[in-house]
Design an enzyme around this catalytic site. Structure first.
Site, short mmCIF file in Angstrom:
data_model
loop_
_atom_site.label_atom_id
_atom_site.label_comp_id
_atom_site.label_asym_id
_atom_site.label_seq_id
_atom_site.Cartn_x
_atom_site.Cartn_y
_atom_site.Cartn_z
N GLY A 45 55.35 -1.78 -11.30
CA GLY A 45 54.78 -3.13 -11.24
C GLY A 45 54.56 -3.69 -9.85
O GLY A 45 53.66 -4.50 -9.65
N GLU A 99 60.26 -6.47 -5.82
CA GLU A 99 60.07 -6.37 -7.27
C GLU A 99 58.91 -7.26 -7.69
O GLU A 99 58.59 -8.24 -7.01
CB GLU A 99 61.40 -6.78 -7.96
CG GLU A 99 61.40 -6.85 -9.45
CD GLU A 99 61.10 -5.54 -10.16
OE1 GLU A 99 60.07 -4.90 -9.85
OE2 GLU A 99 61.85 -5.19 -11.08
N ASP A 100 58.30 -6.93 -8.82
CA ASP A 100 57.18 -7.75 -9.30
C ASP A 100 57.66 -9.01 -10.01
O ASP A 100 57.18 -10.11 -9.74
CB ASP A 100 56.23 -6.94 -10.21
CG ASP A 100 56.94 -6.26 -11.39
OD1 ASP A 100 58.19 -6.28 -11.45
OD2 ASP A 100 56.24 -5.71 -12.25
N ASP A 103 62.90 -11.19 -15.21
CA ASP A 103 62.91 -11.92 -16.48
C ASP A 103 64.36 -12.12 -16.92
O ASP A 103 64.98 -13.13 -16.55
CB ASP A 103 62.09 -11.13 -17.50
CG ASP A 103 61.98 -11.85 -18.84
OD1 ASP A 103 62.52 -12.96 -18.97
OD2 ASP A 103 61.36 -11.29 -19.77
N LYS A 131 60.82 -15.58 -13.92
CA LYS A 131 60.67 -16.41 -15.12
C LYS A 131 61.84 -17.37 -15.18
O LYS A 131 62.94 -17.02 -14.74
CB LYS A 131 60.64 -15.52 -16.37
CG LYS A 131 59.36 -14.72 -16.47
CD LYS A 131 59.19 -14.13 -17.85
CE LYS A 131 57.96 -13.25 -17.88
NZ LYS A 131 57.84 -12.49 -19.14
N VAL A 153 52.88 -12.17 -18.45
CA VAL A 153 51.74 -12.16 -17.52
C VAL A 153 51.35 -10.73 -17.15
O VAL A 153 52.20 -9.83 -17.14
CB VAL A 153 52.04 -12.97 -16.23
CG1 VAL A 153 52.16 -14.45 -16.53
CG2 VAL A 153 53.30 -12.49 -15.53
N ARG A 165 46.76 -3.51 -14.81
CA ARG A 165 47.38 -3.53 -13.48
C ARG A 165 46.36 -3.75 -12.37
O ARG A 165 46.70 -4.24 -11.30
CB ARG A 165 48.09 -2.19 -13.20
CG ARG A 165 49.33 -1.94 -14.03
CD ARG A 165 50.12 -0.79 -13.44
NE ARG A 165 51.09 -0.21 -14.36
CZ ARG A 165 52.31 -0.68 -14.57
NH1 ARG A 165 52.70 -1.77 -13.95
NH2 ARG A 165 53.14 -0.09 -15.41
P1 IMP Z 1 64.12 -7.88 -16.74
O1 IMP Z 1 64.91 -6.59 -16.66
O2 IMP Z 1 64.23 -8.52 -18.10
O3 IMP Z 1 64.44 -8.86 -15.65
O4 IMP Z 1 62.61 -7.49 -16.63
C1 IMP Z 1 62.07 -7.06 -15.44
C2 IMP Z 1 61.01 -6.00 -15.63
O5 IMP Z 1 60.31 -6.17 -16.86
C3 IMP Z 1 59.98 -6.12 -14.55
O6 IMP Z 1 60.27 -5.17 -13.54
C4 IMP Z 1 58.68 -5.84 -15.25
O7 IMP Z 1 58.36 -4.47 -15.14
C5 IMP Z 1 58.91 -6.17 -16.69
N1 IMP Z 1 58.38 -7.49 -17.08
C6 IMP Z 1 59.10 -8.60 -17.37
N2 IMP Z 1 58.30 -9.63 -17.69
C7 IMP Z 1 57.04 -9.17 -17.56
C8 IMP Z 1 55.74 -9.80 -17.71
O8 IMP Z 1 55.58 -10.99 -18.04
N3 IMP Z 1 54.67 -8.99 -17.47
C9 IMP Z 1 54.78 -7.69 -17.10
N4 IMP Z 1 55.96 -7.08 -16.94
C10 IMP Z 1 57.09 -7.81 -17.17
MG MG Z 2 58.89 -3.66 -12.98
#
Ligand code: IMP
Ligand code: MG
Length: 179
Positions: A45, A99-100, A103, A131, A153, A165
Site C-alpha cells: 500500500g 505506512e499507507d 485502521d 482512521k 478508501v 492502486r
Molecule cells: P490495521 O492492521 O487494521 O491497522 O490495517 C492496516 C492495513 O490494512 C493497511 O496497511 C492497509 O493495507 C489495510 N487497510 C486498512 N484500511 C484500508 C482502507 O481503507 N483501504 C485500503 N487498505 C486498508
Molecule cells: Mg498496508
C-alpha cells in the site's frame, strides 16, 4: 473521467495530498538533518506515498521494504503475515517506518515489534492516513498525514483486492462495489 472512476467518489485530491506531503517531508527533514536513517516502506500500500515522500526530503537515507498482509477484501483477517522482511542491517540505525493507513493498529503493532527486535537506535512512524478508530498502541504514531473517518478508501497506492492502486487521488467506494 474514465469508466473506472465512475464507481468512486473523490476523497482527497492529488493536490491535497501533495501539499500535505510537503509539510510531512519538512517535519522529517528537521528531525534528521545530517543523519542517514533507513526508511522502511510497507508494501504494497505505501509504494506511491513512499516514492513521493522520499523525493521531497532533503537528507541522505537508505531505503528498504517489508511486505505484510492481513486484509481479505475490506476486512482484516485479524492475523498479520510477514511476506518479505528487510535486507538492510538496522542495528543501532535510526529507522523511519512508512505506512499507507492505520485502521485497527494490528499491522503497525506487528511491524513495531518486528522492527524493534533488530535493535534500531530509534523508530519514527509515518502514516499517510489514520482512521479514527480508537486503537491502543504502546508507542506513538509520530506523523499522520490525514485523520479520516472509517470509510474504506482506495487509490494513491491503496487497494481493494489489488484494484485501484494506480489512481493519483484517494477515493471512497460507491455502495454498488462495497457489497
Ligand atoms: P490495521 O492492521 O487494521 O491497522 O490495517 C492496516 C492495513 O490494512 C493497511 O496497511 C492497509 O493495507 C489495510 N487497510 C486498512 N484500511 C484500508 C482502507 O481503507 N483501504 C485500503 N487498505 C486498508
Ligand atoms: Mg498496508
Amino acid at each position: 473521467m474514465t469508466k473506472l472512476n465512475t464507481e468512486l467518489s473523490m476523497y482527497l485530491s492529488k493536490d491535497d495530498i501533495n501539499n500535505r506531503l510537503e509539510e510531512m517531508a519538512n517535519q522529517l527533514s528537521e528531525k534528521y538533518c545530517d543523519e542517514c536513517p533507513v526508511i522502511i516502506g510497507i508494501l504494497n500500500g505505501s509504494f506511491v506515498f513512499m516514492a513521493d515522500l522520499i523525493r521531497k526530503i532533503d537528507f541522505e537515507c537508505e531505503i528498504d521494504f517489508m511486505k505484510v498482509n492481513s486484509y481479505v477484501g475490506k476486512e482484516t483477517s485479524g492475523k498479520v503475515q510477514l511476506e518479505k522482511d528487510i535486507n538492510i542491517n538496522i542495528e543501532n540505525r535510526r529507522v523511519i517506518i512508512v505506512e499507507d493507513i492505520i485502521d485497527s493498529g494490528l499491522t503497525m503493532d506487528y511491524l513495531h515489534k518486528h522492527i524493534s527486535a533488530y535493535n534500531p537506535k530509534d523508530i519514527t512512524i509515518v502514516t499517510l492516513l489514520s482512521k479514527n478508530n480508537s486503537y491502543t498502541l504502546n508507542f506513538n504514531i509520530d506523523i499522520v498525514g490525514f485523520k479520516i473517518t472509517s470509510e474504506f478508501v482506495v487509490g494513491y497506492g491503496l487497494d481493494l483486492d489489488h484494484r485501484f492502486r494506480q489512481l493519483d487521488s484517494l477515493y471512497t467506494l460507491e455502495p454498488n462495489i462495497l457489497a
